[in-house]
Every structure is written in C-alpha cells, then in structure tokens.
Design an enzyme around this catalytic site. Structure first.
Site, mmCIF file in Angstrom:
data_model
loop_
_atom_site.group_PDB
_atom_site.id
_atom_site.type_symbol
_atom_site.label_atom_id
_atom_site.label_comp_id
_atom_site.label_asym_id
_atom_site.label_seq_id
_atom_site.Cartn_x
_atom_site.Cartn_y
_atom_site.Cartn_z
ATOM 1 N N CYS A 241 2.713 -4.424 7.002
ATOM 2 C CA CYS A 241 2.456 -4.277 5.575
ATOM 3 C C CYS A 241 3.672 -3.727 4.840
ATOM 4 O O CYS A 241 4.599 -3.182 5.437
ATOM 5 C CB CYS A 241 1.261 -3.370 5.359
ATOM 6 S SG CYS A 241 -0.297 -4.098 5.948
ATOM 7 N N HIS B 69 0.818 -1.204 0.000
ATOM 8 C CA HIS B 69 0.000 0.000 0.000
ATOM 9 C C HIS B 69 0.855 1.259 0.000
ATOM 10 O O HIS B 69 2.066 1.221 0.245
ATOM 11 C CB HIS B 69 -0.958 0.010 1.198
ATOM 12 C CG HIS B 69 -0.294 0.141 2.534
ATOM 13 N ND1 HIS B 69 0.118 1.347 3.057
ATOM 14 C CD2 HIS B 69 0.019 -0.781 3.469
ATOM 15 C CE1 HIS B 69 0.646 1.170 4.248
ATOM 16 N NE2 HIS B 69 0.615 -0.127 4.528
#
Length: 231
Positions: A207, A191
């Site tokens: 992440c 992301h």
C-alpha cells in the site's frame, strides 16, 4: 518647431513603437504564436518552518489523538507542499510516482499538492490506472487472506473476525482510500501511518502510506471517484 508640432511628432513616434512591439509579440516560427508554460495560480515552493510546525503538530481527530511528527528528521523533499504540476494529468487526478516516492493531487490552474509516501517493497507493489472508489475515516484493518497465510498471527484481524479496531495503532491510520480497477478491489490503499520514518522508503506489503497528518489533508482534497495513476 512649435510645441503643438512636437507633440504630434511624439505621438506618432509612440504609436509606431507600440505597433512594432505588438507585431514582435505575435511573431513565431511558422506564423503561429507559441504559448509559454501556464503560470501557477497558487503560490508554490517549500513550506516555511512555521507552516511545518503547524502541519505536523499533535492533533485530535475523530476522538483520537495523533502525536506530533518530528518533521526535522524527515528528508525535506517529502514534506507536504504545493508544486508546479509536471504530471501532465488533469485536475482531480491522483498520481503516484513510485520512482520518487511522491504522490500528487492535481489542482486547477497549473499546480499540484505533493506528498512524500512510503511504498511496497519489491514483490508487493502495484502500478496501473484505477479509481478511488471508496474511502473511510478511521477505518478498520482487515488483512487479506494472502497476508494472513504469510503471517498467521494476523488471523485475529481477518474479515471473518471483524478486522482490527480503528485508532492510531491501526496499520491504516487515520484515513484509507481504496483503489479499484475495472470495478474490482485491487486490495491496495492510500492510507495513513504512524511510522513517519518509513516515508520515502519501500517497506510495506504494497500500500501507499502517508503521515497521518498528510493523509487527513489528502482525504479532503481528493474528489469522489477520482482517477489514480500509479507508475
């Protein structure tokens, strides 16, 4: 010696040299020709100053404004750039090298697009193989229950409460690509982030983060249901 005789002699010598060259070119141990490394079909190498200014300039996307990235304050290793594919993976595969903080999208013809990434800190990282099963432009952020248990203040962004509105201040940034394994959501994503200074470091809750301008570029390069390898 007549001119015609000299011409015939030179043609014979040239033919002999060509035959010898062809024979040498086909020689290798065991009689089999050893192929060299595949030549890259696209130019590789670090981007120019002009390219960097363009890649990391302020931009509008999906109705949101993204500020320019002060790329001169980032280690040049982590600039988006095309490199020779050294991953050993086939075209269309996404590879995350956690030791080097690099993400690769393997291209046909011996090249890969490489991005610098930020990763999860010790205890919050993930590795293995999976599939980028789903992806979203300007996603909502819905922290998992485990994260909310650690940070109760995030409860207002829970799944039940609809998550955090999309936008530049959203932790998922401009794009999110969701990693699944064996048909199940791993809760790990590729992301965007506005925190450009975190690129090359391990500070998140697991992440893989990219500069927003880079994740927009990545989103357009990754094929549907792409295989991803994280090691």
């Amino acid at each position: 010696m007549r001119f015609d005789d000299r011409l015939v002699q030179r043609r014979g010598l040239l033919a002999g040299m060509l035959s010898l060259t062809a024979a040498l070119a086909g020689c290798s141990t065991g009689g089999a020709r050893v192929p060299g490394p595949m030549a890259a079909s696209r130019p590789v190498g670090p981007p120019s100053e002009e390219e960097l200014v363009s890649r990391y300039a302020a931009m509008e996307d999906g109705g949101y404004q993204l500020p320019a990235v002060p790329f001169r304050q980032i280690d040049p290793r982590f600039y988006r750039q095309r490199v020779v594919n050294t991953t050993g993976e086939r075209a269309g595969t996404v590879v995350v090298d956690t030791r080097s903080n690099f993400l690769y999208v393997v291209e046909p013809g011996g090249t890969a697009m490489r991005y610098g990434v930020g990763l999860g800190r010790a205890g919050f990282d993930w590795s293995g193989e999976g599939v980028i099963h789903w992806r979203q432009k300007w996603p909502r952020w819905k922290p998992p229950a485990e994260m909310i248990a650690r940070q109760p203040s995030l409860a207002r962004y829970s799944v039940e409460n609809g998550g955090q509105e999309p936008g530049p201040n959203n932790p998922l940034g401009a794009r999110a690509l969701y990693i699944f394994q064996n048909g199940e959501d791993t809760l790990y994503r590729l992301h965007g982030t506005r925190e450009w200074a975190s690129i090359g470091k391990s500070v998140s809750s697991g992440c893989v983060r990219l500069i927003n301008q880079d994740v927009i570029d990545l989103y357009d390069r990754v094929p549907g249901k792409a295989r991803i390898v994280v090691f």
